[in-house]
Design a protein around this motif. Structure first.
Motif, PDB file in Angstrom:
ATOM      1  N   LEU A 159      -3.204  -8.164 -12.343  1.00  0.00           N
ATOM      2  CA  LEU A 159      -2.539  -7.190 -11.484  1.00  0.00           C
ATOM      3  C   LEU A 159      -1.730  -8.011 -10.496  1.00  0.00           C
ATOM      4  CD1 LEU A 159      -4.124  -4.065  -9.756  1.00  0.00           C
ATOM      5  CD2 LEU A 159      -2.392  -5.488  -8.643  1.00  0.00           C
ATOM      6  N   LEU A 160      -0.412  -7.931 -10.596  1.00  0.00           N
ATOM      7  CA  LEU A 160       0.474  -8.772  -9.796  1.00  0.00           C
ATOM      8  C   LEU A 160       1.061  -7.979  -8.632  1.00  0.00           C
ATOM      9  CD1 LEU A 160       1.626 -11.703  -9.886  1.00  0.00           C
ATOM     10  CD2 LEU A 160       3.671 -10.709 -10.954  1.00  0.00           C
ATOM     11  N   GLU A 161       0.959  -8.555  -7.433  1.00  0.00           N
ATOM     12  CA  GLU A 161       1.438  -7.874  -6.231  1.00  0.00           C
ATOM     13  C   GLU A 161       1.850  -8.910  -5.197  1.00  0.00           C
ATOM     14  OE1 GLU A 161       2.918  -5.865  -4.417  1.00  0.00           O
ATOM     15  OE2 GLU A 161       1.669  -4.055  -4.451  1.00  0.00           O
ATOM     16  N   ILE A 162       2.566  -8.466  -4.175  1.00  0.00           N
ATOM     17  CA  ILE A 162       2.933  -9.315  -3.042  1.00  0.00           C
ATOM     18  C   ILE A 162       1.812  -9.228  -2.007  1.00  0.00           C
ATOM     19  CG2 ILE A 162       4.604  -9.691  -1.186  1.00  0.00           C
ATOM     20  CD1 ILE A 162       6.596  -8.047  -3.007  1.00  0.00           C
ATOM     21  N   GLU A 163       1.157 -10.339  -1.741  1.00  0.00           N
ATOM     22  CA  GLU A 163       0.050 -10.382  -0.790  1.00  0.00           C
ATOM     23  C   GLU A 163      -0.830  -9.130  -0.915  1.00  0.00           C
ATOM     24  OE1 GLU A 163       2.019 -11.049   2.996  1.00  0.00           O
ATOM     25  OE2 GLU A 163       1.828 -13.217   2.738  1.00  0.00           O
ATOM     26  N   PRO A 164      -1.528  -8.993  -2.039  1.00  0.00           N
ATOM     27  CA  PRO A 164      -2.310  -7.778  -2.300  1.00  0.00           C
ATOM     28  C   PRO A 164      -3.300  -7.421  -1.207  1.00  0.00           C
ATOM     29  CG  PRO A 164      -2.858  -9.552  -3.866  1.00  0.00           C
ATOM     30  CD  PRO A 164      -1.617  -9.955  -3.152  1.00  0.00           C
ATOM     31  N   GLU A 165      -3.823  -8.429  -0.508  1.00  0.00           N
ATOM     32  CA  GLU A 165      -4.800  -8.156   0.554  1.00  0.00           C
ATOM     33  C   GLU A 165      -4.196  -7.415   1.746  1.00  0.00           C
ATOM     34  OE1 GLU A 165      -8.214  -8.710   0.872  1.00  0.00           O
ATOM     35  OE2 GLU A 165      -7.997  -8.888  -1.281  1.00  0.00           O
ATOM     36  N   THR A 195      -6.786   2.065   4.234  1.00  0.00           N
ATOM     37  CA  THR A 195      -5.943   2.177   5.421  1.00  0.00           C
ATOM     38  C   THR A 195      -5.144   3.471   5.446  1.00  0.00           C
ATOM     39  OG1 THR A 195      -4.306   0.832   4.252  1.00  0.00           O
ATOM     40  CG2 THR A 195      -5.737  -0.297   5.822  1.00  0.00           C
ATOM     41  N   PHE A 196      -5.030   4.147   4.300  1.00  0.00           N
ATOM     42  CA  PHE A 196      -4.383   5.460   4.302  1.00  0.00           C
ATOM     43  C   PHE A 196      -5.444   6.538   4.512  1.00  0.00           C
ATOM     44  CE2 PHE A 196      -5.234   4.307  -0.143  1.00  0.00           C
ATOM     45  CZ  PHE A 196      -5.937   5.405  -0.609  1.00  0.00           C
ATOM     46  N   GLN A 210      -1.720  -4.994   1.312  1.00  0.00           N
ATOM     47  CA  GLN A 210      -1.083  -3.762   0.845  1.00  0.00           C
ATOM     48  C   GLN A 210      -1.902  -2.520   1.211  1.00  0.00           C
ATOM     49  OE1 GLN A 210       1.909  -3.472  -0.442  1.00  0.00           O
ATOM     50  NE2 GLN A 210       2.343  -5.657  -0.672  1.00  0.00           N
ATOM     51  N   ASN A 211      -1.207  -1.427   1.449  1.00  0.00           N
ATOM     52  CA  ASN A 211      -1.855  -0.167   1.798  1.00  0.00           C
ATOM     53  C   ASN A 211      -2.695   0.382   0.636  1.00  0.00           C
ATOM     54  OD1 ASN A 211      -2.276   1.730   3.862  1.00  0.00           O
ATOM     55  ND2 ASN A 211      -0.807   3.144   2.949  1.00  0.00           N
ATOM     56  N   THR A 212      -2.339  -0.004  -0.586  1.00  0.00           N
ATOM     57  CA  THR A 212      -3.042   0.477  -1.782  1.00  0.00           C
ATOM     58  C   THR A 212      -4.122  -0.502  -2.261  1.00  0.00           C
ATOM     59  OG1 THR A 212      -1.194  -0.428  -3.075  1.00  0.00           O
ATOM     60  CG2 THR A 212      -1.167   1.939  -2.636  1.00  0.00           C
TER      61      THR A 212
END
Length: 399
Positions: free
Chosen positions: A170-176, A34-35, A178-180
């Motif tokens: 790999l822990l993230e907030i709603e990874p799907e 997306t970037f 995220q821009n990365t």
């Protein structure tokens, strides 16, 4: 700068080749990032490479000071403190604007982060560039002593520690969302680790678990942390089964405290030719008359949020928590990349990995952001080409 290789690259470039390059990246996971990915790498001359290394050495020297934790403890008090902090950060990203000062090219430190960057994407981005521009065989994003194999080995060492890939998440907030996300896909493929949302973690006692695609409950022994607390605090809708501030039986690949310790918080401490005049608002004796030459920045924002580029006196006066903001002198980015229709500004981020047992961080690679706008960043480069994310290439040292 880079006259011969730039002429060669621009002559070999075509819009069709660029689209094929993008589609090749998208084809890996049926997903287009997306970037914006820029059309060109940045060819870094040896003189600038030497300056970047010298500047990074000075940043690392400061971070290694015996009293560093004492100096930065206030940053922890101003944010969320997480228990079981390790001796040093395991990730380091150091950003430089390529600027002009007294008629000479010089890198100027913009940002320092004790937090992971897109290590896996950059690793794969270089592979794609090589595929479409094979004449770049004499160029590399890696410093001397580093290559593709060693890069991936060092990344595995930091992320996995002494654990099996399925025991690390790999822990993230709603990874799907995220821009990365593209970096997460590559991390899952290259390192073998699952990507888990914070809401999917289950706590039993002091231990954390996740469920595999097959429904198996698996203990999390190490967290590759990509969670930014700024975002987490804004998401009041999320329901977590654990709290980061708890004393949990888990290791961190990138302990959250380092995100606040190694941040804009340390910029006022750094002095020298590669560093920009920076002051905490709380330490300002008076508001400068020439505010047009300054930028107002919150200490703990992510991706440029909250930055005021055209500062007015009332902006400074309106800040209530003055120990959470800095006033930083503007620097003049020098457009150094020749595109088909004008020159482009550059920011270079040098990437370091620092396994727990190592005395020093290892410079492993870089990423580059190109801009035609007033500042680096998406909102300043809408509807422009030859801008976005890329990679810096050095001419290989001939033995």
């Amino acid at each position: 700068m880079e006259p011969q290789i730039r002429k060669k690259f621009n002559a070999e470039f075509s819009a069709e080749k660029y689209q094929a390059f993008l589609q090749d990246i998208a084809g890996d996971f049926d997903y287009m990032p997306t970037f914006r990915i820029a059309e060109t790498p940045f060819f870094i001359p040896n003189s600038l490479k030497a300056q970047l290394k010298e500047a990074c050495d000075q940043v690392v020297e400061f971070i290694k000071r015996p009293d560093f934790k004492e100096l930065t403890q206030r940053s922890i008090e101003l944010n969320t403190a997480v228990p079981n902090e390790d001796a040093h950060t395991q990730f380091l990203a150091i950003d430089f604007g390529i600027c002009e000062e007294d008629g000479k090219l010089i890198p100027k430190l913009i940002e320092v982060q004790g937090f992971p960057s897109i290590f896996n994407f950059q690793f794969n981005l270089f592979r794609k560039i090589q595929k479409y521009y094979p004449f770049l065989a004499e160029y590399s994003p890696y410093p001397e002593g580093m290559d593709e194999e060693k890069y991936l080995q060092k990344l595995n060492e930091v992320v996995l520690g002494e654990h099996l890939p399925h025991e690390v998440v790999l822990l993230e907030i709603e990874p799907e969302k995220q821009n990365t996300k593209i970096d997460f896909y590559y991390a899952k493929r290259d390192l073998g680790i699952p990507v888990v949302c914070v809401t999917e973690v289950v706590k039993e006692g002091k231990r954390l678990y996740y469920h595999s695609a097959k429904g198996e409950k698996i203990r999390i022994k190490r967290i590759y942390n990509r969670v930014i607390f700024d975002e987490l605090e804004m998401r009041k809708d999320l329901r977590l089964d654990f709290d980061f501030t708890e004393d949990l039986d888990v290791e961190w690949a990138g302990h959250p405290n380092w995100y606040t310790r190694i941040s804009k918080f340390i910029l006022p401490y750094l002095h020298g030719p590669y560093f920009i005049e920076t002051k905490l608002l709380s330490e300002l004796e008076s508001i400068p008359e020439d505010l047009e030459n300054y930028v107002l920045k919150p200490l703990f924002s992510f991706s440029g949020s909250g930055v005021i580029f055209h500062v007015k006196k009332e902006d400074v006066e309106a800040v209530k928590e003055k120990d959470l903001y800095i006033l930083q002198k503007k620097v003049h980015y020098l457009p150094v990349i020749q595109s088909p229709d004008g020159k482009v500004k550059v920011e270079v981020r040098l990437l370091f990995l620092w396994p727990e047992k190592d005395e020093n961080p290892t410079w492993v690679g870089n990423l580059v952001r190109l801009s035609r706008g007033e500042m680096i960043g998406v909102k300043f480069n809408k509807d422009k080409d030859w801008v976005g994310g890329s990679i810096g290439l050095f001419e290989k040292v001939k033995s």
